[in-house]
Structures are given as C-alpha cells and as structure tokens.
Write an enzyme that holds these catalytic residues in place. Structure first.
Site, mmCIF file in Angstrom:
data_model
loop_
_atom_site.group_PDB
_atom_site.id
_atom_site.type_symbol
_atom_site.label_atom_id
_atom_site.label_comp_id
_atom_site.label_asym_id
_atom_site.label_seq_id
_atom_site.Cartn_x
_atom_site.Cartn_y
_atom_site.Cartn_z
ATOM 1 C CE1 TYR A 1 -99.434 20.973 31.393
ATOM 2 C CE2 TYR A 1 -100.020 19.355 29.732
ATOM 3 C CZ TYR A 1 -99.607 19.659 31.012
ATOM 4 O OH TYR A 1 -99.364 18.629 31.907
ATOM 5 C CG HIS B 1 -102.926 21.039 36.357
ATOM 6 N ND1 HIS B 1 -102.656 21.749 35.212
ATOM 7 C CD2 HIS B 1 -101.877 20.188 36.501
ATOM 8 C CE1 HIS B 1 -101.507 21.358 34.698
ATOM 9 N NE2 HIS B 1 -101.010 20.409 35.456
#
Length: 279
Positions: A51, A109
């Site tokens: 992010y 992730h």
C-alpha cells in the site's frame, strides 16, 4: 459508543468486528485520518507493504494519543519478498516504517502459487514471531490447500485469513472452513462494488427497517456472519458510521437475503488465489 463485538481465533487472539482499512490513504491527510479513526474508537488498523503507506499509518498511530497496547496494527508481506532472507528483511522494514516495537499481525499478502515460495514465507513469519518481531501471524487470499500445506510444514496455524468477502461474493464455504479451524476471516473490500451494492433493493429495505444506511447494513451483515470488516474511511463522519454499524443486529432472514445476492462472477477483478500473482 457501544462496545464493538470481538471474534476470537484458535489461540485466543481476538479482533474487533470492524477495523479501519487504509488502502489509498497517503501523506499527512492519511496520517490525520488514521489518528482521527483511532481517537474515534478504532482499535484494528490495516495496512500492507504494497500500500506504500506504512509510514503514515505509523505516524497516525503515534499521533492518536491512544495507548499502543490497545491497538492491533496489521501489515502484509508482498509476493516479491517470499524468499526467507527477503521476507525477514521485509518484516524488519515494515516494523521500522510503522515505528512499532513489533507488528501486531503480519500476513502473507498472496500465496502466488506458481512461484511456490509461500511455505518459505510462512516459515519466515513464524521465525519472526519467535524472535519477537511479530506478535501474531496470518495469511491473506489463501485457499484450503494453501492453509493445509503451511500448517503441515510448520505445525503453526494462521490466526487470520484475509479474503475478498462482500454481498456479491459471500464466500460461505471459506467462512465455514475458517470457523471450523478457528481461523478468523477478515474481509477486504467488504462493501464490494459499493455504488451498486447500496442500490440493491433488499439492502435498502433492510436499512430502512433498522433506520441505518445501506453501507451500515452491509457492515452489520459481516458482523452477523462472524467476519471482521475493514472498510476504508477518511472522514470522521464515515468512520463513526462504520464503527457504529457493529452494534446493529440483523436477524437470520436478513442475513440470508443479503447473502443471496452472491454471484458466480462476483469477484471484483480476476483474482482467484489459485492463479493470481501479486508481487
């Protein structure tokens, strides 16, 4: 504000039913939004290496004035860092950017199965937990076979699997599997195609019956199903509304009516964990 329900994993680790997603929050405005959310009652804050905002999340945590021990900060290990040495460095880098003594919850992730290194990444997380760099370890976007493998290889079961869950993709089978194993389900993109979802007649009808917004209705649906949702909200008003939805109780018929909105093509994009690669 009413107490936020909590869900508990197989090892006693607990998460609040609603957390603050931070994807897209950047710069000082992002840090301010995180701090405001924490001051407003959020105790679970979700970010990721990819992010590119761990620094502002850490700044928001520090600026909030809330005791560090009351917070759970989640981040995620990217696909390009699955090899053990890279994974260890990535974990250390995340902790440094967040300015935390340890990351509270660190996830893989994506499994990226064609590279076949997620087992190595999992061992690196387990080692980091042993060494005190990470408090709890989990995964994101893992299928049953991926979960089976990492537990068989290490004897360590994830406390969380963060997956795509929303009314158009309710993932009932995955939720049942996780519940059976004591793995908490965290829903990313919990509102799905939000503009379309909030115009669904069944959601509008349920919202009106409870005197709440359609967005709050979807969040209450997640809570009723035992799923932690992490909607992103940058404004204080939206943050408060999302958090307040955790106290709304839907009945079984309402939950089933929203779940029935599920579609065969309900994914937001072509991201089947059996094949999707995200580096």
């Amino acid at each position: 504000m009413a107490a936020i329900p909590q869900f508990t994993a197989h090892n006693g680790f607990a998460l609040p039913a609603v957390g603050l997603g931070t994807y897209g929050l950047r710069g000082q405005a992002g840090a301010d939004a995180v701090a405001e959310g924490i001051r407003g009652g959020y105790r679970l804050i979700d970010t990721a290496f990819n992010y590119e905002n761990e620094g502002i999340v850490g700044a928001g945590v520090a600026a909030s004035g809330v005791d560090r021990s009351d917070l759970i900060v989640t981040t995620k290990l990217p696909g390009r860092h699955h090899e053990s040495a890279k994974a260890r460095t990535s974990i250390e880098e995340s902790r440094a950017r967040l300015h935390l003594d340890a990351t509270d919850l660190h996830l893989i992730h994506w499994p990226n199965p064609s590279r076949d290194l997620y087992g190595e990444a999992w061992r690196a997380l387990v080692d980091a937990q042993r060494d005190g760099l990470v408090r709890q370890v989990g995964v994101s976007n893992f299928l049953a076979a991926h979960l089976d493998r990492i537990e068989a290889e290490t004897g360590v079961r994830p406390v969380v699997n963060q997956i795509e869950v929303h009314p158009y993709f309710p993932q009932s089978d995955a939720l049942a599997l996780h519940a059976e194993r004591g793995i908490l389900t965290v829903a990313w993109s919990p509102l799905g195609r939000a503009k379309e979802v909030v115009e669904e007649p069944v959601i509008i009808e349920i919202a009106q019956a409870h005197g709440i917004s359609p967005v709050q209705t979807v969040i209450a649906w997640h809570v009723a199903r035992g799923t932690v949702s992490i909607p992103k909200a940058s404004s204080a008003d939206h943050q408060r509304a999302n958090l307040a939805a955790a106290a709304v109780v839907l009945d079984a018929a309402e939950v089933e009516a929203i779940t029935a909105l599920g579609r065969a093509d309900g994914r937001l994009f072509d991201a089947d964990p059996a094949a999707h690669e995200e580096m």
